[in-house]
Write an enzyme that holds these catalytic residues in place. Sequence first.
Site, PDB file in Angstrom:
ATOM      1  N   SER A  85      -0.573  -2.409   8.303  1.00  0.00           N
ATOM      2  CA  SER A  85       0.495  -1.472   9.134  1.00  0.00           C
ATOM      3  C   SER A  85       0.135  -1.052  10.214  1.00  0.00           C
ATOM      4  O   SER A  85       1.129  -0.903  11.277  1.00  0.00           O
ATOM      5  CB  SER A  85       1.082  -0.469   7.929  1.00  0.00           C
ATOM      6  OG  SER A  85       1.508  -1.481   6.755  1.00  0.00           O
ATOM      7  N   ALA A 122      -7.409   4.099   9.739  1.00  0.00           N
ATOM      8  CA  ALA A 122      -7.153   5.766   9.716  1.00  0.00           C
ATOM      9  C   ALA A 122      -6.491   6.555   8.924  1.00  0.00           C
ATOM     10  O   ALA A 122      -6.708   7.635   8.440  1.00  0.00           O
ATOM     11  CB  ALA A 122      -6.660   5.995  11.319  1.00  0.00           C
TER      12      ALA A 122
END
Length: 514
Positions: free
Chosen positions: A36, A242
Amino acid sequence: MIGYGLDLRGAPERWRLLKAHGTAVGLPTDDDMGNSEVGHNALGAGRIYAQGAKLVDLALASGKIYEGEGFKYIQECFDQGTLHLIGLLSDGGVHSRLDQLQLLLKGASEHGAKRIRVHILTDGRDVLDGTSVGFVEMLENDLSKLWEEGIDAQIASGGGRMYVTMDRYENDWEVVKRGWDAQVLGEAPYKFRSALEAVKKLREDPKANDQYLPPFVIVDESGKAVGPIVDGDAVVTFNFRADRMVMIAKALEYENFDKFDRVQFPKIHYAGMLQYDGELKLPSHYLVSPPEIERTSGEYLVHNGIRTFACSETVKFGHVTFFWNGNRSGYFDPNMEEYVEIPSDTGISFNVQPKMKALEIAEKATDAILSHKFHQVRVNLPNGDMVGHTGDIEATIVGCKAADEAVKMILDAVEQVGGIYVVTADHGNAEDMIKRNKSGQPQLDKNGNIQILTSHTLQPVPIAIGGPGLAPGVRFRQDLPTAGLANVAATVMNLHGFEAPSDYESTLVEVVDS
């Protein structure tokens, strides 16, 4: 997206497939699944940037990782302290890669690390459940070779990625606390003499799953934890992706922190593999610099008068804002933008409530469209991804139907205002939930059962355009067979009436004489 009277494949000149993995989104090879973050970076930026794993690969291969400020910062602790490495032990390539950990262990030891502790998080999500045992065996073998070279290196703690450390978007701080207790305090409900014994023993529970293994610590013969994080130590979170590192980064870095009682806040030198949030500058030290993503389509459009609304639920809110805007938090112009986050369900796995917040997102989007206040309404419906990751096929069907229904609501609103729609996805997941062999046939486990696929896929994603505002002569071009997500930005800019910057990936659309 078929259902509720909706089939976006009905007009072939306005429906096609796009690459959403590998080199199309800046990853090293076309064997690398999209995700994503890189998907939304490409969708928003309109260009392909070297991403996550690729950046780390380049830095490790060139040795530049050991010359940077981040490594020099942790290196200051090597003489007196321990180097701790925390991250996902997997070769899935979505959050981390085992070979990168192996190279970092070798490189750190060659650059002065004398005492190393690894805090492992087992996967079972981007790779098959049960593979944790093999990964632990490989890592322990590597660490034993370092022992032979006189380096005190061992696994210190562990736990499953969805239960320990790797929560995201502040969904459940208890997940991070369980990791903190094991990694920093050396406390966990399960204690073992070795990590291999730990994963084998914990997996004996018939309900055990690599994703949800409980936290454990490794202890010496006297029962004392072998590797709690203490003053003077260096810590690296070695995931390159992240989203599931931001929360542990806050706990390791922020002096003022109130999400849970840390009990102790050791004075350490902490660095991420990458910087996980560019706007928060978190962490402040990192081993590999992020791609410089400038001049995103969102910034261009806002500065050219396009009023923008963005919405999703918590688990994907950052994707339609932070990642879409080139790893940048906040608004480009608060007078021109409105971002709405709908809180995701917490404390349950996504197959328990597979409809998630699709209806609520659709309602917010519909209200925004019908208000006539915005020129662009941008939403993400996470069901196919988040419920798909659970491996629960029945629940995933329910989730996908809910997403279909939400899309239908939004397109009905687009119809009412005479607008244009663009429907696409950031990567594959729920379209195939069975592990397959090279010939495409379902793979069976040792008991003859079909193996469930919980990871993303390498499949292309659909994109459809339409709506009453789309001029009759607009159609997808036929000369871009290998186009990917980065081509969407120029397309959207064209549909707003703008020409994309010359360095953007080509637009997908053309106008033919109707």
